[in-house]
Design an enzyme around this catalytic site. Sequence first.
Site, short mmCIF file in Angstrom:
data_model
loop_
_atom_site.label_atom_id
_atom_site.label_comp_id
_atom_site.label_asym_id
_atom_site.label_seq_id
_atom_site.Cartn_x
_atom_site.Cartn_y
_atom_site.Cartn_z
CB THR A 1 41.14 45.66 40.35
OG1 THR A 1 41.89 46.82 40.60
CG2 THR A 1 41.28 44.41 41.06
CD GLU B 1 52.78 49.73 32.13
OE1 GLU B 1 52.23 50.70 32.31
OE2 GLU B 1 52.04 48.99 31.13
CB THR C 1 39.36 44.19 33.28
OG1 THR C 1 38.33 45.01 33.30
CG2 THR C 1 39.36 43.68 31.80
CG ASN D 1 42.80 56.76 32.72
OD1 ASN D 1 43.08 55.83 32.01
ND2 ASN D 1 43.48 57.10 33.83
N GLY E 1 44.22 48.73 33.26
CA GLY E 1 42.48 48.90 33.39
C GLY E 1 42.10 48.68 34.84
CD GLU F 1 51.25 49.05 35.95
OE1 GLU F 1 51.09 49.57 36.92
OE2 GLU F 1 52.48 48.64 35.95
CB CYS G 1 45.09 54.96 37.74
SG CYS G 1 46.61 55.16 36.92
P1 NAD Z 1 38.61 48.36 31.95
O1 NAD Z 1 39.15 47.38 32.63
O2 NAD Z 1 36.99 48.34 31.87
O3 NAD Z 1 39.01 48.29 30.41
C1 NAD Z 1 40.30 48.65 30.16
C2 NAD Z 1 40.52 48.06 28.79
O4 NAD Z 1 40.35 46.59 28.83
C3 NAD Z 1 39.75 48.42 27.60
O5 NAD Z 1 40.45 48.33 26.43
C4 NAD Z 1 38.77 47.37 27.53
O6 NAD Z 1 38.22 47.28 26.22
C5 NAD Z 1 39.54 45.80 28.04
N1 NAD Z 1 38.84 44.85 28.42
C6 NAD Z 1 37.63 44.88 29.01
N2 NAD Z 1 37.39 43.60 29.28
C7 NAD Z 1 38.13 42.89 29.12
C8 NAD Z 1 38.41 41.31 28.89
N3 NAD Z 1 37.51 40.54 29.35
N4 NAD Z 1 39.72 40.90 28.34
C9 NAD Z 1 40.51 41.81 27.97
N5 NAD Z 1 40.40 43.07 27.75
C10 NAD Z 1 39.34 43.46 28.36
O7 NAD Z 1 39.09 49.69 32.56
P2 NAD Z 1 38.68 51.40 32.03
O8 NAD Z 1 37.28 51.45 32.66
O9 NAD Z 1 38.84 51.35 30.79
O10 NAD Z 1 39.87 52.03 32.96
C11 NAD Z 1 39.52 52.70 34.22
C12 NAD Z 1 40.38 51.78 35.02
O11 NAD Z 1 41.68 51.53 34.66
C13 NAD Z 1 40.44 52.20 36.43
O12 NAD Z 1 40.27 51.04 37.37
C14 NAD Z 1 41.69 52.82 36.61
O13 NAD Z 1 42.04 52.75 37.86
C15 NAD Z 1 42.71 51.96 35.77
N6 NAD Z 1 43.82 52.48 35.38
C16 NAD Z 1 45.15 52.12 36.02
C17 NAD Z 1 46.00 52.69 35.55
C18 NAD Z 1 47.38 52.13 36.19
O14 NAD Z 1 48.77 52.49 35.57
N7 NAD Z 1 47.44 51.44 37.22
C19 NAD Z 1 46.36 53.76 34.82
C20 NAD Z 1 44.87 54.14 34.15
C21 NAD Z 1 43.83 53.67 34.50
#
Ligand code: NAD
Length: 480
Positions: free
Chosen positions: A228, A461, A230, A150, A226, A248, A282
């Site tokens: 929750t 962080e 994952t 994002n 990413g 996060e 997020c």
């Molecule tokens: P995602 O969990 O699908 O992917 C995040 C990253 O994890 C990607 O690089 C992906 O390739 C990797 N990944 C996927 N499966 C994995 C596995 N099994 N093992 C290790 N890595 C793996 O998330 P997304 O769709 O890319 O992002 C959206 C999510 O991120 C939303 O839930 C959003 O709220 C969250 N987010 C949180 C914050 C925060 O600071 N809390 C900031 C931005 C986004």
Amino acid sequence: MQKLQNYINGELVAPASGNYIDNYHPATGKVYSLIPDSDAKDVELATDAAKKAFPEWSKKSIQERSAILLKLVDLIERDMDKLAEAESKDNGKPIWLAKAVDIPRAAANFRFYATGILHEHTEAHSMGEEAINYTLREPIGVAGCISPWNLPLYLFSWKVAPALASGNCVVAKPSEITPMSAYLLSELCIEAGIPAGVFNIVHGLGPKVGSAITEHPDIPMISFTGGTQTGATIARTAAPMFKKLSLELGGKNPNIIFADCDFDEMLKVTLRSSFANQGQICLCGSRIFVERPIYEKFKTAFVERVSQMKVGDPSDDKSKLGAVVSKPHMEKVLSYVELAKEEGGTVLTGGHRVEMEGELKDGYYLAPTVIEGLNYNCRTNQEEIFGPVVTIMPFDTEEEVLMYANSTKYGLASTIWTSNLKRAHRVAAKLHTGIVWINCWLLRDLRTPFGGVKQSGVGREGGFEALQFFTEPKNVCIKL
Ligand code: NAD
């Protein structure tokens, strides 16, 4: 078609498998570049390179590490426009937004930690005449950094910068949905003279590359941003290996509006906190609770303003919203609108795909959407949608709105709008979120702890918290 490459041991290299994945341009729905479909072999090469580079990098003086990272900042700033255009093309966000927020913040992240280490100190604990303790903070080794789509370069740099600045080497994986700015960063790292192996970027799918990083025995710390689910998968692998974990995760943030707020300011900021980056931040406030005396006034003004927001070409400065990041994501968001209707909600504006013409006809455009008439505890109000969709709902008492606000499994951020100082503090103290904004949103001081409670994350962080995550404290006790 452009083929991106991994950045391993100071060089741009093809993935070991020789395979690539399509990279889409959300504004047009067309494939425009190819991403390395890396696997455990590439992660192995990157980890080996990082391990070899660690002794020298960790022993460099803080001034030397700082100077190298500041050179990278200069290059990011030099290439600001190019990086912003690339970020927009990869992600679908308006170019103006990437120029105003994403890329400046990526430069700020590196600058913050490159200079932060110059001001760090550790503690001493005196035991009077008997003994003195002092604390050493030592870099750990190879850090695994995994980031989402994002805010691609913004969040990638937010973890990589403190990891490198504190003397660790890094194996990082950007999202496979938005790899371009990390690839461009790898070119700048070479130009900045970051020593070979200190920073490695392996592109590819989460279940292949992300899990290879998480499972690698020589990567003892994982910083992940990413979803929750994952995060839970990563924690399951990392916990029995006793890895340090910073997670996060997702959010479902409440926006609490009291009748005594500065209405115009609240309205302006609420439009942003609802729909900035197509609602894909997020921290976006997706559940808007409004005190009953101003509910109708808010609803009328908000819906009118939202319906006027221009959804369009990300390269057009007038577009308030660009495209959402991918077709599956667009479909997921639309499925939540359908769910909201099934749950008894009324769509006040939006709720549909925006049809564009010409080149943009197959792009992933969604109208900003406002829904009312839902219970606080229905799925639409409990699950993260992560798109341009908000719900609005009236409330009568503080107690009631706190119950609504705290009712989800998430606890990332919240926003309160009021001119009553006592109430602002009282409500802030009772909100179960890691961040509370009062009369503002996304006002960020990089020194503050950043993160969520409950299923929005583990650890913090930001500021010295991140430098502490990437180092191990060692207490040394000297008998006097
Ligand atoms: P995602 O969990 O699908 O992917 C995040 C990253 O994890 C990607 O690089 C992906 O390739 C990797 N990944 C996927 N499966 C994995 C596995 N099994 N093992 C290790 N890595 C793996 O998330 P997304 O769709 O890319 O992002 C959206 C999510 O991120 C939303 O839930 C959003 O709220 C969250 N987010 C949180 C914050 C925060 O600071 N809390 C900031 C931005 C986004």
